[in-house]
Scaffold this motif. Structure first.
Motif, PDB file in Angstrom:
ATOM      1  N   GLU A 163       0.755  -1.321  -0.079  1.00 58.68           N
ATOM      2  CA  GLU A 163       0.163  -0.074  -0.140  1.00 58.68           C
ATOM      3  C   GLU A 163       0.920   1.284  -0.078  1.00 58.68           C
ATOM      4  O   GLU A 163       0.600   2.162  -0.734  1.00 58.68           O
ATOM      5  CB  GLU A 163      -0.966   0.082   1.086  1.00 58.68           C
ATOM      6  N   SER A 164       1.915   1.393   0.866  1.00 59.02           N
ATOM      7  CA  SER A 164       2.944   2.545   0.833  1.00 59.02           C
ATOM      8  C   SER A 164       3.320   2.571  -0.503  1.00 59.02           C
ATOM      9  O   SER A 164       3.826   3.773  -0.963  1.00 59.02           O
ATOM     10  CB  SER A 164       3.966   2.256   1.819  1.00 59.02           C
ATOM     11  N   LEU A 165       3.911   1.551  -1.391  1.00 56.99           N
ATOM     12  CA  LEU A 165       4.366   1.379  -2.499  1.00 56.99           C
ATOM     13  C   LEU A 165       3.495   2.115  -3.414  1.00 56.99           C
ATOM     14  O   LEU A 165       3.825   2.932  -4.505  1.00 56.99           O
ATOM     15  CB  LEU A 165       4.984   0.001  -2.813  1.00 56.99           C
ATOM     16  N   ARG A 166       2.245   1.535  -3.441  1.00 52.71           N
ATOM     17  CA  ARG A 166       1.307   2.018  -4.275  1.00 52.71           C
ATOM     18  C   ARG A 166       1.038   3.693  -4.334  1.00 52.71           C
ATOM     19  O   ARG A 166       0.777   4.428  -5.304  1.00 52.71           O
ATOM     20  CB  ARG A 166       0.040   1.319  -4.130  1.00 52.71           C
ATOM     21  N   ASP A 167       1.012   4.106  -2.954  1.00 57.88           N
ATOM     22  CA  ASP A 167       0.873   5.769  -2.726  1.00 57.88           C
ATOM     23  C   ASP A 167       1.980   6.200  -3.352  1.00 57.88           C
ATOM     24  O   ASP A 167       1.913   7.369  -3.841  1.00 57.88           O
ATOM     25  CB  ASP A 167       0.811   5.614  -1.118  1.00 57.88           C
ATOM     26  N   LEU A 168       3.266   5.873  -3.145  1.00 56.12           N
ATOM     27  CA  LEU A 168       4.504   6.406  -3.641  1.00 56.12           C
ATOM     28  C   LEU A 168       4.427   6.439  -5.214  1.00 56.12           C
ATOM     29  O   LEU A 168       4.820   7.300  -5.829  1.00 56.12           O
ATOM     30  CB  LEU A 168       5.741   5.633  -3.119  1.00 56.12           C
ATOM     31  N   LEU A 169       4.104   5.497  -5.837  1.00 53.07           N
ATOM     32  CA  LEU A 169       3.947   5.595  -7.238  1.00 53.07           C
ATOM     33  C   LEU A 169       2.694   6.161  -7.670  1.00 53.07           C
ATOM     34  O   LEU A 169       3.046   7.001  -8.891  1.00 53.07           O
ATOM     35  CB  LEU A 169       3.529   3.899  -7.716  1.00 53.07           C
ATOM     36  N   HIS A 170       1.588   6.444  -6.945  1.00 52.08           N
ATOM     37  CA  HIS A 170       0.837   7.266  -7.478  1.00 52.08           C
ATOM     38  C   HIS A 170       1.338   8.605  -7.352  1.00 52.08           C
ATOM     39  O   HIS A 170       0.910   9.573  -8.345  1.00 52.08           O
ATOM     40  CB  HIS A 170      -0.474   7.208  -6.596  1.00 52.08           C
ATOM     41  N   ALA A 171       1.928   9.114  -6.220  1.00 53.57           N
ATOM     42  CA  ALA A 171       2.493  10.308  -6.240  1.00 53.57           C
ATOM     43  C   ALA A 171       3.476  10.864  -7.406  1.00 53.57           C
ATOM     44  O   ALA A 171       3.476  11.578  -8.017  1.00 53.57           O
ATOM     45  CB  ALA A 171       3.015  10.527  -4.977  1.00 53.57           C
ATOM     46  N   ASP A 172       4.172   9.575  -7.289  1.00 56.90           N
ATOM     47  CA  ASP A 172       5.410   9.895  -8.695  1.00 56.90           C
ATOM     48  C   ASP A 172       4.612  10.001  -9.843  1.00 56.90           C
ATOM     49  O   ASP A 172       5.224  10.815 -10.647  1.00 56.90           O
ATOM     50  CB  ASP A 172       6.379   8.731  -8.621  1.00 56.90           C
ATOM     51  N   GLY A 173       3.817   9.121 -10.088  1.00 58.49           N
ATOM     52  CA  GLY A 173       2.867   9.394 -11.435  1.00 58.49           C
ATOM     53  C   GLY A 173       2.343  10.651 -11.653  1.00 58.49           C
ATOM     54  O   GLY A 173       2.231  11.214 -12.817  1.00 58.49           O
ATOM     55  N   GLN A 174       1.697  11.220 -10.656  1.00 58.71           N
ATOM     56  CA  GLN A 174       1.185  12.626 -10.875  1.00 58.71           C
ATOM     57  C   GLN A 174       2.165  13.714 -10.801  1.00 58.71           C
ATOM     58  O   GLN A 174       1.923  14.544 -11.795  1.00 58.71           O
ATOM     59  CB  GLN A 174       0.398  13.168  -9.424  1.00 58.71           C
ATOM     60  N   ARG A 175       3.120  13.485 -10.160  1.00 57.30           N
ATOM     61  CA  ARG A 175       4.470  14.420 -10.567  1.00 57.30           C
ATOM     62  C   ARG A 175       4.812  14.297 -11.976  1.00 57.30           C
ATOM     63  O   ARG A 175       5.231  15.479 -12.279  1.00 57.30           O
ATOM     64  CB  ARG A 175       5.581  14.164  -9.467  1.00 57.30           C
ATOM     65  N   VAL A 176       5.253  13.259 -12.626  1.00 57.97           N
ATOM     66  CA  VAL A 176       5.501  12.845 -13.994  1.00 57.97           C
ATOM     67  C   VAL A 176       4.677  13.653 -14.994  1.00 57.97           C
ATOM     68  O   VAL A 176       5.011  14.408 -15.699  1.00 57.97           O
ATOM     69  CB  VAL A 176       5.858  11.574 -14.023  1.00 57.97           C
ATOM     70  N   GLN A 177       3.483  13.248 -14.644  1.00 55.02           N
ATOM     71  CA  GLN A 177       2.496  13.948 -15.531  1.00 55.02           C
ATOM     72  C   GLN A 177       2.275  15.567 -15.428  1.00 55.02           C
ATOM     73  O   GLN A 177       2.342  16.361 -16.430  1.00 55.02           O
ATOM     74  CB  GLN A 177       0.759  13.679 -14.958  1.00 55.02           C
ATOM     75  N   ARG A 178       2.726  16.138 -14.050  1.00 55.78           N
ATOM     76  CA  ARG A 178       2.787  17.755 -14.126  1.00 55.78           C
ATOM     77  C   ARG A 178       4.092  17.997 -14.914  1.00 55.78           C
ATOM     78  O   ARG A 178       3.975  19.202 -15.691  1.00 55.78           O
ATOM     79  CB  ARG A 178       2.765  18.010 -12.588  1.00 55.78           C
ATOM     80  N   GLU A 179       5.042  17.353 -14.878  1.00 53.36           N
ATOM     81  CA  GLU A 179       6.492  17.693 -15.478  1.00 53.36           C
ATOM     82  C   GLU A 179       6.227  17.534 -17.041  1.00 53.36           C
ATOM     83  O   GLU A 179       6.425  18.504 -17.825  1.00 53.36           O
ATOM     84  CB  GLU A 179       7.701  16.804 -14.826  1.00 53.36           C
ATOM     85  N   ILE A 180       5.252  16.598 -17.606  1.00 51.70           N
ATOM     86  CA  ILE A 180       5.348  16.255 -18.871  1.00 51.70           C
ATOM     87  C   ILE A 180       4.410  17.548 -19.495  1.00 51.70           C
ATOM     88  O   ILE A 180       4.838  18.203 -20.325  1.00 51.70           O
ATOM     89  CB  ILE A 180       4.816  15.137 -19.010  1.00 51.70           C
ATOM     90  N   SER A 181       3.306  18.011 -18.664  1.00 51.49           N
ATOM     91  CA  SER A 181       2.459  18.929 -18.949  1.00 51.49           C
ATOM     92  C   SER A 181       3.342  20.438 -19.057  1.00 51.49           C
ATOM     93  O   SER A 181       3.269  20.917 -20.045  1.00 51.49           O
ATOM     94  CB  SER A 181       1.403  19.208 -18.108  1.00 51.49           C
ATOM     95  N   SER A 182       3.915  20.512 -17.888  1.00 52.86           N
ATOM     96  CA  SER A 182       5.109  22.011 -17.856  1.00 52.86           C
ATOM     97  C   SER A 182       5.909  21.888 -19.056  1.00 52.86           C
ATOM     98  O   SER A 182       6.201  22.824 -19.899  1.00 52.86           O
ATOM     99  CB  SER A 182       5.794  21.806 -16.914  1.00 52.86           C
ATOM    100  N   TYR A 183       6.481  20.469 -19.440  1.00 50.70           N
ATOM    101  CA  TYR A 183       7.595  20.365 -20.682  1.00 50.70           C
ATOM    102  C   TYR A 183       6.518  20.690 -21.990  1.00 50.70           C
ATOM    103  O   TYR A 183       7.085  21.480 -22.874  1.00 50.70           O
ATOM    104  CB  TYR A 183       7.996  19.267 -20.777  1.00 50.70           C
ATOM    105  N   ALA A 184       5.257  20.239 -22.144  1.00 49.25           N
ATOM    106  CA  ALA A 184       4.433  20.584 -23.321  1.00 49.25           C
ATOM    107  C   ALA A 184       4.417  22.057 -23.644  1.00 49.25           C
ATOM    108  O   ALA A 184       4.424  22.659 -24.755  1.00 49.25           O
ATOM    109  CB  ALA A 184       3.322  19.612 -23.177  1.00 49.25           C
TER     110      ALA A 184
END
Length: 139
Positions: A88-109
């Motif tokens: 569950e901790s790993l899932r939360d970490l991956l979810h948070a990292d996924g959202q961060r990556v999405q924000r960075e991709i959006s910023s890059y675009a």
């Protein structure tokens, strides 16, 4: 030969697992010897109910089986609960990292689109200046 700390820990875990297995096997042997022995006795109709003692023996058997199952399952359940918690901790970490990556991709675009617009504007201005410069040379 040097033995690392992790090898010592693994050796200790293996020893404790072997001890647990040995304890379970001993419990099963005792259970079979003591608690299932009544199955080898003559049929209850041949003995009086006071001689057979089946009722208390059934209760003892159930209690011993429950105790054995609780000892065996206790460690496993704890390990499973710990594993679920870690997952569950790993899932939360991956979810948070996924959202961060999405924000960075959006910023890059957005940055890429702004750079493309700036490049077009510069190219258009250079083209206009070039035409103006050619017009001045030809006149």
């Amino acid at each position: 030969m040097n033995v690392t700390r992790s090898e010592k820990v693994e050796s200790t875990e293996v020893d404790s697992n072997l001890a647990a297995v040995t304890e379970v096997e001993a419990g099963i042997r005792d259970f079979v010897r003591n608690d299932v022995a009544y199955l080898r006795r003559p049929a209850p109709g041949l003995l009086s109910t006071t001689e057979s003692g089946l009722e208390p023996n059934h209760e003892t058997t159930v209690n011993n089986v429950n105790s054995l199952i609780q000892r065996v399952a206790g460690t496993s359940l704890t390990e499973i609960e710990n594993l679920i918690s870690e997952l569950e901790s790993l899932r939360d970490l991956l979810h948070a990292d996924g959202q961060r990556v999405q924000r960075e991709i959006s910023s890059y675009a957005q940055l890429s689109q702004a750079a493309m617009k700036s490049t077009r504007m510069i190219a258009d201005n250079v083209t206009q200046w070039k035409r103006a410069a050619e017009g001045l040379r030809n006149s």
